[in-house]
Design an enzyme around this catalytic site. Structure first.
Site, PDB file in Angstrom:
ATOM      1  N   ASN A 210      63.216  62.342  51.316  1.00  0.00           N
ATOM      2  CA  ASN A 210      62.660  61.151  51.969  1.00  0.00           C
ATOM      3  C   ASN A 210      61.710  61.603  53.068  1.00  0.00           C
ATOM      4  O   ASN A 210      61.547  62.796  53.319  1.00  0.00           O
ATOM      5  CB  ASN A 210      63.779  60.245  52.496  1.00  0.00           C
ATOM      6  CG  ASN A 210      64.631  60.952  53.521  1.00  0.00           C
ATOM      7  OD1 ASN A 210      64.144  61.364  54.569  1.00  0.00           O
ATOM      8  ND2 ASN A 210      65.917  61.133  53.220  1.00  0.00           N
ATOM      9  N   ASP A 307      79.420  60.027  52.894  1.00  0.00           N
ATOM     10  CA  ASP A 307      78.840  59.375  54.082  1.00  0.00           C
ATOM     11  C   ASP A 307      79.355  60.118  55.313  1.00  0.00           C
ATOM     12  O   ASP A 307      80.512  59.980  55.708  1.00  0.00           O
ATOM     13  CB  ASP A 307      79.217  57.897  54.118  1.00  0.00           C
ATOM     14  CG  ASP A 307      78.424  57.148  55.184  1.00  0.00           C
ATOM     15  OD1 ASP A 307      78.222  57.709  56.288  1.00  0.00           O
ATOM     16  OD2 ASP A 307      78.004  56.011  54.912  1.00  0.00           O
ATOM     17  N   LYS A 340      76.209  47.326  60.090  1.00  0.00           N
ATOM     18  CA  LYS A 340      76.358  48.767  59.844  1.00  0.00           C
ATOM     19  C   LYS A 340      77.362  49.385  60.816  1.00  0.00           C
ATOM     20  O   LYS A 340      78.154  50.237  60.452  1.00  0.00           O
ATOM     21  CB  LYS A 340      74.987  49.442  59.980  1.00  0.00           C
ATOM     22  CG  LYS A 340      74.890  50.740  59.238  1.00  0.00           C
ATOM     23  CD  LYS A 340      73.445  51.152  59.002  1.00  0.00           C
ATOM     24  CE  LYS A 340      72.824  50.397  57.849  1.00  0.00           C
ATOM     25  NZ  LYS A 340      71.438  50.770  57.596  1.00  0.00           N
ATOM     26  N   LYS A 344      80.473  51.344  59.273  1.00  0.00           N
ATOM     27  CA  LYS A 344      80.613  52.799  59.443  1.00  0.00           C
ATOM     28  C   LYS A 344      81.742  53.154  60.418  1.00  0.00           C
ATOM     29  O   LYS A 344      82.223  54.268  60.409  1.00  0.00           O
ATOM     30  CB  LYS A 344      79.307  53.395  59.962  1.00  0.00           C
ATOM     31  CG  LYS A 344      78.098  53.098  59.079  1.00  0.00           C
ATOM     32  CD  LYS A 344      77.759  54.245  58.182  1.00  0.00           C
ATOM     33  CE  LYS A 344      76.505  53.934  57.384  1.00  0.00           C
ATOM     34  NZ  LYS A 344      76.116  55.033  56.513  1.00  0.00           N
TER      35      LYS A 344
HETATM   36  N1  CTP Z   1      74.474  58.601  57.105  1.00  0.00           N
HETATM   37  C1  CTP Z   1      75.295  59.674  56.902  1.00  0.00           C
HETATM   38  N2  CTP Z   1      75.618  60.075  55.629  1.00  0.00           N
HETATM   39  C2  CTP Z   1      75.129  59.408  54.563  1.00  0.00           C
HETATM   40  C3  CTP Z   1      74.298  58.310  54.751  1.00  0.00           C
HETATM   41  C4  CTP Z   1      73.972  57.932  56.035  1.00  0.00           C
HETATM   42  O1  CTP Z   1      75.735  60.280  57.880  1.00  0.00           O
HETATM   43  N3  CTP Z   1      75.457  59.819  53.352  1.00  0.00           N
HETATM   44  C5  CTP Z   1      74.188  58.169  58.477  1.00  0.00           C
HETATM   45  C6  CTP Z   1      72.790  58.433  58.936  1.00  0.00           C
HETATM   46  O2  CTP Z   1      72.673  59.699  59.568  1.00  0.00           O
HETATM   47  C7  CTP Z   1      72.584  57.310  59.933  1.00  0.00           C
HETATM   48  C8  CTP Z   1      73.367  56.177  59.290  1.00  0.00           C
HETATM   49  O3  CTP Z   1      74.358  56.783  58.519  1.00  0.00           O
HETATM   50  O4  CTP Z   1      73.170  57.580  61.162  1.00  0.00           O
HETATM   51  C9  CTP Z   1      72.485  55.332  58.454  1.00  0.00           C
HETATM   52  O5  CTP Z   1      73.258  54.735  57.519  1.00  0.00           O
HETATM   53  P1  CTP Z   1      72.712  54.202  56.140  1.00  0.00           P
HETATM   54  O6  CTP Z   1      73.613  53.105  55.783  1.00  0.00           O
HETATM   55  O7  CTP Z   1      72.456  55.233  55.138  1.00  0.00           O
HETATM   56  O8  CTP Z   1      71.361  53.707  56.654  1.00  0.00           O
HETATM   57  P2  CTP Z   1      70.335  53.088  55.860  1.00  0.00           P
HETATM   58  O9  CTP Z   1      69.812  54.009  54.820  1.00  0.00           O
HETATM   59  O10 CTP Z   1      69.403  52.531  56.851  1.00  0.00           O
HETATM   60  O11 CTP Z   1      71.297  51.992  55.160  1.00  0.00           O
HETATM   61  P3  CTP Z   1      70.935  50.869  54.149  1.00  0.00           P
HETATM   62  O12 CTP Z   1      70.670  51.634  52.904  1.00  0.00           O
HETATM   63  O13 CTP Z   1      72.199  50.061  54.106  1.00  0.00           O
HETATM   64  O14 CTP Z   1      69.821  50.197  54.792  1.00  0.00           O
END
Ligand code: CTP
Length: 406
Positions: A210, A307, A340, A344
């Protein structure tokens, strides 16, 4: 020096009488002192005289039920912002160096997460003994500050190093500690920061990634280190230099990042700023996937990555006292961030308004607009350079560390 709280451990040596003078001088400066006397210390000074000087009871017995009910040994050491051991006998140093906990003093010293300063005092031969040399080196490596001992005539009639530093010298060490902490409010705090993207391999030459540049996470790691924190940065593939004063570990995939974070725990604080790939390719190919000439394209299927933020946030003894996550949102920024936060289980979500700003996206840009979403409410900041966001966030974290006595 008001608002300061010292837990003084008085060991059993002739120099224990000087600890009474030390308590008096600390109290003169408005520093609150609680004292623990080891069993041996009580042969040299009485709990009554210590208690009269501290204005508190003198703590002496690990298994006193009333003390444990009113002020458990864990609380006793957590409640202070500095532990001072004076005199630190050879025996106390050995116990500290090896993590023994067989009385109130050593239990409080093992249970603490606060800085420790010791003033050794012992016979010169004991000081010079290889075992004490080893323990001394170990304690310094563990981050303990050692004041003295001085050379001089000893109570036992010998001459050499082993005399406890004078109360004014110990006081100078304590003042230096508080002064350095003034500029560095996160001194002694262990912080894990994740930053950057992850790369999820398709085959040995291709990957899915990304647009995260790691700028915000790296700047935050540097800003936290500047405030004195011991920062471990787990970085995905970025083109940034490792920040100064930060221990940086490089990883590629989400699973490697999760393992590196786990290895860096325990920590007082965790900040997950990485844009971790939510999915990885199922059944990553061992060899480069080749065109087979038929015009068919390969189909990729995905599995979910661990996660990291949700895992760290799970309640338990290894959970950092403050867990901060990030969220990239394009709409309903605060509502999504609140959801979120709950999903989380972290303490704060820093919501990046990735849709805002005249030049569009935040990823790779130099500026950022953030909202800090916590259980107490939401704080919205103006658009700022990422380095400015980092130093303000680090200061905000330091303020919370102080308020919550983390
Ligand atoms: N994160 C993590 N491990 C993952 C995915 C995300 O630690 N496998 C953490 C990221 O570092 C950040 C937060 O979770 O602190 C973001 O969460 P996420 O839900 O992935 O964010 P977005 O991608 O913005 O979520 P969404 O797809 O629901 O918009």
């Amino acid at each position: 020096m008001a608002d300061k709280r010292i837990l003084l451990v008085v060991g059993g040596g002739i120099a224990a009488y000087k600890s009474l003078e030390l308590i008096r001088r600390l109290r003169e400066r408005g520093i609150a002192v609680r004292a623990i006397l080891t069993r041996a210390a009580q042969h040299f000074v009485t709990p009554l005289s210590v208690s009269a000087l501290t204005g508190d009871k003198a703590y002496v017995d690990l298994f006193s039920l009333t003390d444990e009910a009113e002020m458990g040994h864990i609380q006793l050491s957590r409640d202070a912002d500095l532990l001072v051991v004076a005199p630190a006998t050879a025996d106390l140093m050995a116990k500290m160096a090896n993590g023994h906990a067989d009385d109130l003093a050593t239990t409080a010293l093992l249970a603490t997460d606060k800085p420790v300063l010791i003033a050794p005092a012992m016979n010169v031969r004991m000081w010079n003994h290889l075992a004490t040399r080893r323990n001394h080196a170990r304690l310094i490596a563990d981050g303990v500050t050692v004041i003295g001992p001085n050379d001089g005539d000893m109570a036992c009639g010998e001459y050499g190093p082993g005399r406890m530093a004078e109360p004014h010298e110990i006081l100078a060490g304590i003042e230096a500690f508080y002064q350095s902490r003034g500029d560095r409010p996160l001194l002694g705090k262990r912080i894990v920061v994740t930053s950057g993207p992850t790369h999820e391999p398709i085959d040995p030459v291709r990957y899915i990634a990304n647009r995260s540049s790691g700028q915000q996470g790296h700047a935050l790691a540097a800003a936290l280190a500047k405030l004195g924190a011991q920062v471990t940065l787990i970085s995905g593939p970025v083109t940034l230099a490792d920040p100064a004063g930060v221990e940086t570990r490089h990883v590629e995939t989400a699973r490697q990042m999760a393992a590196a974070v786990d290895a860096a725990l325990p920590a007082d604080i965790a900040v997950c700023a990485a844009a971790v790939a939510d999915w990885r390719v199922a059944g990553e190919a061992d060899q480069k996937i080749k065109k087979d000439g038929s015009g068919r394209v390969p189909a990729l299927s995905f599995v979910e990555n661990p996660d990291i933020l949700a895992t760290i946030s799970r309640p338990g003894p290894r959970r950092p006292a403050l867990v901060v996550g990030f969220a990239a949102e394009t709409e309903k920024v605060v509502d999504h961030a609140k959801a979120k936060l709950a999903r989380k289980g972290c303490d704060w979500i820093i919501a990046n308004d990735v849709g805002s700003g005249p030049d569009g996206g935040v990823m790779g840009a130099a500026d950022n607009t953030i909202h800090i979403v916590t259980a107490e409410g939401t704080e919205s900041w103006p658009r700022l350079p990422k380095t400015e966001v980092a130093s303000r966030l680090a200061a905000r974290i330091a303020q919370t560390v102080k308020e919550r006595n983390i």
